[in-house]
Design a protein around this motif. Structure first.
Motif, PDB file in Angstrom:
ATOM      1  N   ILE A  32       0.835  -1.302   0.051  1.00 16.98           N
ATOM      2  CA  ILE A  32       0.015   0.011  -0.097  1.00 16.98           C
ATOM      3  C   ILE A  32       0.891   1.246   0.115  1.00 16.98           C
ATOM      4  O   ILE A  32       0.778   2.148  -0.851  1.00 16.98           O
ATOM      5  CB  ILE A  32      -0.945  -0.018   1.172  1.00 16.98           C
ATOM      6  N   ASN A  33       1.450   1.330   1.063  1.00 18.60           N
ATOM      7  CA  ASN A  33       2.551   2.302   1.046  1.00 18.60           C
ATOM      8  C   ASN A  33       2.226   3.679   1.000  1.00 18.60           C
ATOM      9  O   ASN A  33       2.826   4.642   0.525  1.00 18.60           O
ATOM     10  CB  ASN A  33       3.967   2.399  -0.124  1.00 18.60           C
ATOM     11  N   LEU A  34       1.139   4.131   1.755  1.00 17.05           N
ATOM     12  CA  LEU A  34       0.497   5.274   1.833  1.00 17.05           C
ATOM     13  C   LEU A  34       1.005   6.096   3.090  1.00 17.05           C
ATOM     14  O   LEU A  34       0.856   7.286   3.137  1.00 17.05           O
ATOM     15  CB  LEU A  34      -1.133   5.395   2.085  1.00 17.05           C
ATOM     16  N   LEU A  35       1.671   5.535   4.211  1.00 18.35           N
ATOM     17  CA  LEU A  35       2.101   5.845   5.267  1.00 18.35           C
ATOM     18  C   LEU A  35       3.486   5.375   5.476  1.00 18.35           C
ATOM     19  O   LEU A  35       3.884   4.755   6.442  1.00 18.35           O
ATOM     20  CB  LEU A  35       1.384   5.411   6.689  1.00 18.35           C
ATOM     21  N   GLY A  36       4.214   5.689   4.737  1.00 18.73           N
ATOM     22  CA  GLY A  36       5.906   5.399   4.557  1.00 18.73           C
ATOM     23  C   GLY A  36       6.592   6.361   5.595  1.00 18.73           C
ATOM     24  O   GLY A  36       5.776   7.166   6.188  1.00 18.73           O
ATOM     25  N   PRO A  37       7.658   6.156   5.857  1.00 21.02           N
ATOM     26  CA  PRO A  37       8.436   6.869   6.890  1.00 21.02           C
ATOM     27  C   PRO A  37       8.328   8.443   6.488  1.00 21.02           C
ATOM     28  O   PRO A  37       8.249   9.357   7.617  1.00 21.02           O
ATOM     29  CB  PRO A  37      10.040   6.471   6.849  1.00 21.02           C
ATOM     30  N   GLU A  38       8.379   8.877   5.315  1.00 22.10           N
ATOM     31  CA  GLU A  38       8.325  10.379   4.996  1.00 22.10           C
ATOM     32  C   GLU A  38       7.049  10.736   5.073  1.00 22.10           C
ATOM     33  O   GLU A  38       7.131  11.937   5.821  1.00 22.10           O
ATOM     34  CB  GLU A  38       8.696  10.449   3.429  1.00 22.10           C
ATOM     35  N   ALA A  39       5.946   9.994   4.645  1.00 21.94           N
ATOM     36  CA  ALA A  39       4.738  10.441   5.011  1.00 21.94           C
ATOM     37  C   ALA A  39       4.224  10.850   6.497  1.00 21.94           C
ATOM     38  O   ALA A  39       3.646  11.469   6.708  1.00 21.94           O
ATOM     39  CB  ALA A  39       3.463   9.437   4.183  1.00 21.94           C
ATOM     40  N   ARG A  40       4.598   9.847   7.175  1.00 17.81           N
ATOM     41  CA  ARG A  40       4.355   9.765   8.536  1.00 17.81           C
ATOM     42  C   ARG A  40       5.116  11.060   9.286  1.00 17.81           C
ATOM     43  O   ARG A  40       4.482  11.672  10.152  1.00 17.81           O
ATOM     44  CB  ARG A  40       5.090   8.168   9.218  1.00 17.81           C
ATOM     45  N   ASN A  41       6.278  11.273   8.743  1.00 18.38           N
ATOM     46  CA  ASN A  41       7.215  12.456   9.389  1.00 18.38           C
ATOM     47  C   ASN A  41       6.285  13.791   8.889  1.00 18.38           C
ATOM     48  O   ASN A  41       6.056  14.635  10.007  1.00 18.38           O
ATOM     49  CB  ASN A  41       8.566  12.434   8.587  1.00 18.38           C
ATOM     50  N   TYR A  42       5.965  13.685   7.794  1.00 20.94           N
ATOM     51  CA  TYR A  42       4.921  15.146   7.393  1.00 20.94           C
ATOM     52  C   TYR A  42       3.496  15.101   8.140  1.00 20.94           C
ATOM     53  O   TYR A  42       3.308  16.218   8.671  1.00 20.94           O
ATOM     54  CB  TYR A  42       4.823  15.184   6.013  1.00 20.94           C
ATOM     55  N   LEU A  43       3.055  13.874   8.141  1.00 19.47           N
ATOM     56  CA  LEU A  43       1.571  13.891   9.020  1.00 19.47           C
ATOM     57  C   LEU A  43       1.957  14.229  10.438  1.00 19.47           C
ATOM     58  O   LEU A  43       1.121  15.052  11.006  1.00 19.47           O
ATOM     59  CB  LEU A  43       1.124  12.781   8.747  1.00 19.47           C
ATOM     60  N   ASN A  44       3.037  13.733  11.080  1.00 15.71           N
ATOM     61  CA  ASN A  44       3.301  13.924  12.418  1.00 15.71           C
ATOM     62  C   ASN A  44       3.731  15.421  12.836  1.00 15.71           C
ATOM     63  O   ASN A  44       3.019  16.049  13.760  1.00 15.71           O
ATOM     64  CB  ASN A  44       4.417  12.933  12.956  1.00 15.71           C
ATOM     65  N   LYS A  45       4.242  15.947  11.836  1.00  8.51           N
ATOM     66  CA  LYS A  45       4.468  17.445  11.935  1.00  8.51           C
ATOM     67  C   LYS A  45       3.263  18.396  11.695  1.00  8.51           C
ATOM     68  O   LYS A  45       2.968  19.358  12.636  1.00  8.51           O
ATOM     69  CB  LYS A  45       5.200  18.038  10.999  1.00  8.51           C
ATOM     70  N   THR A 301      -3.143   8.284  15.760  1.00  7.96           N
ATOM     71  CA  THR A 301      -3.364   6.938  16.039  1.00  7.96           C
ATOM     72  C   THR A 301      -2.893   6.367  14.745  1.00  7.96           C
ATOM     73  O   THR A 301      -2.420   5.051  14.901  1.00  7.96           O
ATOM     74  CB  THR A 301      -4.801   6.783  16.337  1.00  7.96           C
ATOM     75  N   LEU A 302      -3.196   6.654  13.468  1.00  9.43           N
ATOM     76  CA  LEU A 302      -2.652   6.232  12.427  1.00  9.43           C
ATOM     77  C   LEU A 302      -1.046   5.977  12.236  1.00  9.43           C
ATOM     78  O   LEU A 302      -0.625   5.096  11.774  1.00  9.43           O
ATOM     79  CB  LEU A 302      -3.135   6.955  11.121  1.00  9.43           C
ATOM     80  N   ILE A 303      -0.604   7.226  12.808  1.00 12.51           N
ATOM     81  CA  ILE A 303       0.947   7.071  12.830  1.00 12.51           C
ATOM     82  C   ILE A 303       1.326   6.123  13.792  1.00 12.51           C
ATOM     83  O   ILE A 303       2.261   5.345  13.422  1.00 12.51           O
ATOM     84  CB  ILE A 303       1.411   8.486  13.160  1.00 12.51           C
ATOM     85  N   MET A 304       0.698   6.014  15.009  1.00 10.71           N
ATOM     86  CA  MET A 304       1.108   4.967  16.064  1.00 10.71           C
ATOM     87  C   MET A 304       0.966   3.670  15.301  1.00 10.71           C
ATOM     88  O   MET A 304       1.919   2.730  15.353  1.00 10.71           O
ATOM     89  CB  MET A 304       0.425   5.146  17.099  1.00 10.71           C
TER      90      MET A 304
END
Length: 413
Positions: A32-45, A301-304
Motif C-alpha cells: 500500500i505504502n500510503l504511510l511510509g516513513p516520509e509520509a508519517r514524518n510530514y503527517l506527524n508535524k 493513532t494512524l501514525i502509531m
C-alpha cells in the motif's frame, strides 16, 4: 450501572484506538505504502503544529471558566503528581531491568505521561449518558468540563515536562553516536543517519566499549580504572545532564501554548463573549479550531499503527520492559492514585463531588499518552519501540481500565 454496561462503556474507546492503529498498520505495508516513513514524518508535524494545539484550545476555551478553574484547583496538582510518581516508577523500572540507554527516555515518558485527553473525553461523558449512572443528574453537566480540563492540563505537562525529557535522552544518544563515528580510527568510520530509526541504536562495537558501558560512572584520576559512584551522586549527575540538554524553546510546544491561550479565552469574560458561543461575533474562529482539532486524534493513532509495521518484524524492546511499563500504568499508579485522592478528600481538598473524584482517580489508570509517539517521530528516535509499547499498553488497558473504573465507583461515596 451494571458491570457489563460499564465494561462496554470503558472498552469501546480503547478498541477504537486499536482498530484505527490497525488501519495505519495496513496503510504502511509495502504493497500500500500510503504511510511510509516520509509520509508519517510530514503527517506527524501537521499533528504537532496544527491539529493537537487546535484540539486543546477549542476544548479548553469552550468548557473552562474562571469559576470552574477556582473550584477545580486540585486537578493540576493531581496531574502533576501522576507525572512525578510515574517518573519515579519509570526510573526504578529502568534500573531493575537495566534498560538500554537509547530507550530510557521513552520508558520514563510512557510511565509518567498518561492519556489524559481523548480517552477521558469519551469515557466520562459516556458513563454520564447511562440512565443508571452513579453520579446523578448533574453528571452530564460537568463531565465534559472535567475531561477537557484534564486534557488541557495534561497537554501542558506533557509538552513542558515529558517532551524535553524524551528529547534530552534522544540528544544524548545522538551525541554519543557522533563521538563513536569521530573516534573510529581503524578503517572507514561508521555513519549514522539522523532520519533513521536505527540511528538510535548503539553500534555493534559500542556495547562492549568502555565509553558505552561506563556512561553511568565518573572517571577517576587513573584513566585505566573506573568506579561506580553512590546512587545519589549518579542521580544528581543524570539530572544535570538532562537539564543541560533541555531547550526552553522546545519546552513551550504548540500544544502547551494553545492551552495557555485557551485558559485566557475561557476565563476572561470579555474575550470569551467575543469568541465562544453561537452568538459570539468571532465564533467562527473557535469553530474552525474545533474542526481542525477533531482530526488530530485519528491522525496520531494512524501514525502509531504505521510505526508498528517494523516493530512486528523486529523490536529492541525487552519483554520485561513492556511488562514493567504495563505494571506501572495499570497496577501501581492506580493503587497510589486511590490513596492520593482519598487523602485529598479527607483533608477537604476536593469537595464532595463524586464525579470529580472519579475523574481524578481515572487520571492514574489511563494508558500511556500517544503524544510520546509524536515526540519520537519528531526526534526520529525510537518510533518502533514506542509503537510496540503502545500496542500492548492499550490492549491490556481494554480490560484494566474497565476493572479500575468499576472499583473507583464502588469506593466513592
Amino acid at each position: 450501572m451494571g458491570f457489563l454496561d460499564l465494561f462496554v462503556v470503558a472498552v469501546m474507546p480503547v478498541l477504537e484506538v486499536l482498530l484505527v492503529a490497525g488501519v495505519g498498520l495496513f496503510f504502511a505495508m509495502d504493497r500500500i505504502n500510503l504511510l511510509g516513513p516520509e509520509a508519517r514524518n510530514y503527517l506527524n508535524k501537521i499533528v504537532f503544529y496544527l491539529f493537537a494545539p487546535s484540539l486543546v484550545f477549542s476544548n479548553l476555551a469552550e468548557t473552562i471558566t474562571f469559576q470552574s478553574l477556582v473550584t477545580l484547583w486540585f486537578m493540576p496538582v493531581n496531574i502533576f503528581l501522576t507525572f512525578i510518581i510515574g517518573s519515579v516508577l519509570g526510573w526504578i523500572l529502568i534500573k531493575i531491568t537495566k534498560t538500554p540507554e537509547h530507550i530510557r527516555g521513552i520508558v520514563i515518558g510512557c510511565c509518567s505521561a498518561g492519556n489524559l485527553g481523548n480517552l477521558l473525553l469519551i469515557i466520562v461523558p459516556a458513563v454520564c449518558d447511562e440512565s443508571n449512572n452513579p453520579f446523578g443528574e448533574s453528571c452530564s453537566t460537568y463531565a465534559e468540563t472535567y475531561a477537557s480540563l484534564s486534557m488541557a492540563i495534561g497537554a501542558i505537562f506533557i509538552w513542558s515536562y515529558t517532551y524535553p525529557l524524551v528529547g534530552a535522552y534522544a540528544s544524548e544518544n545522538m551525541d554519543h553516536s557522533s563521538s563513536i563515528t569521530i573516534n573510529s580510527s581503524e578503517g572507514a568510520p561508521e555513519t549514522f543517519s539522523k532520519s533513521s530509526t536505527e540511528a538510535l541504536l548503539p553500534s555493534r562495537d559500542c556495547n562492549d566499549s568502555e565509553d558505552y558501558s561506563g556512561q553511568g560512572e565518573l572517571p577517576l584520576t587513573n584513566s585505566d580504572e573506573r568506579t561506580k559512584v553512590p546512587i545519589v551522586k549518579k542521580t544528581v549527575q543524570r539530572i544535570k545532564i538532562i537539564m543541560r540538554k533541555i531547550d526552553l524553546k522546545k519546552a513551550f510546544a504548540p500544544s502547551a501554548i494553545a492551552a495557555v491561550v485557551g485558559f485566557i479565552v475561557g476565563t476572561i469574560t470579555p474575550i470569551r463573549k467575543v469568541l465562544i458561543g453561537d452568538s459570539a461575533p468571532l465564533h467562527v474562529i473557535d469553530n474552525s479550531a474545533s474542526l481542525m482539532g477533531e482530526a488530530g486524534i485519528p491522525c496520531l493513532t494512524l501514525i502509531m499503527g504505521a510505526n508498528l509495521l517494523k516493530g512486528l518484524k523486529r523490536s529492541e524492546v525487552s519483554l520485561w520492559v513492556i511488562i514493567g511499563i504495563i505494571a506501572v500504568r495499570n497496577i501501581f499508579l492506580p493503587l497510589l492514585g486511590i490513596g492520593v485522592v482519598k487523602a485529598a478528600y479527607l483533608f477537604g481538598l476536593v469537595g464532595s463531588d463524586s464525579l470529580y473524584q472519579f475523574v481524578l482517580m481515572l487520571q492514574y489508570a489511563v494508558p500511556s499518552a500517544m503524544s510520546v509517539g509524536t515526540m519520537t517521530q519528531l526526534f526520529q528516535r525510537g518510533q518502533v519501540e514506542t509503537s510496540v509499547i503502545m500496542l500492548w499498553s492499550y490492549a491490556v488497558s481494554s480490560i484494566s481500565l474497565t476493572l479500575w473504573s468499576t472499583l473507583f465507583m464502588w469506593l466513592l461515596p
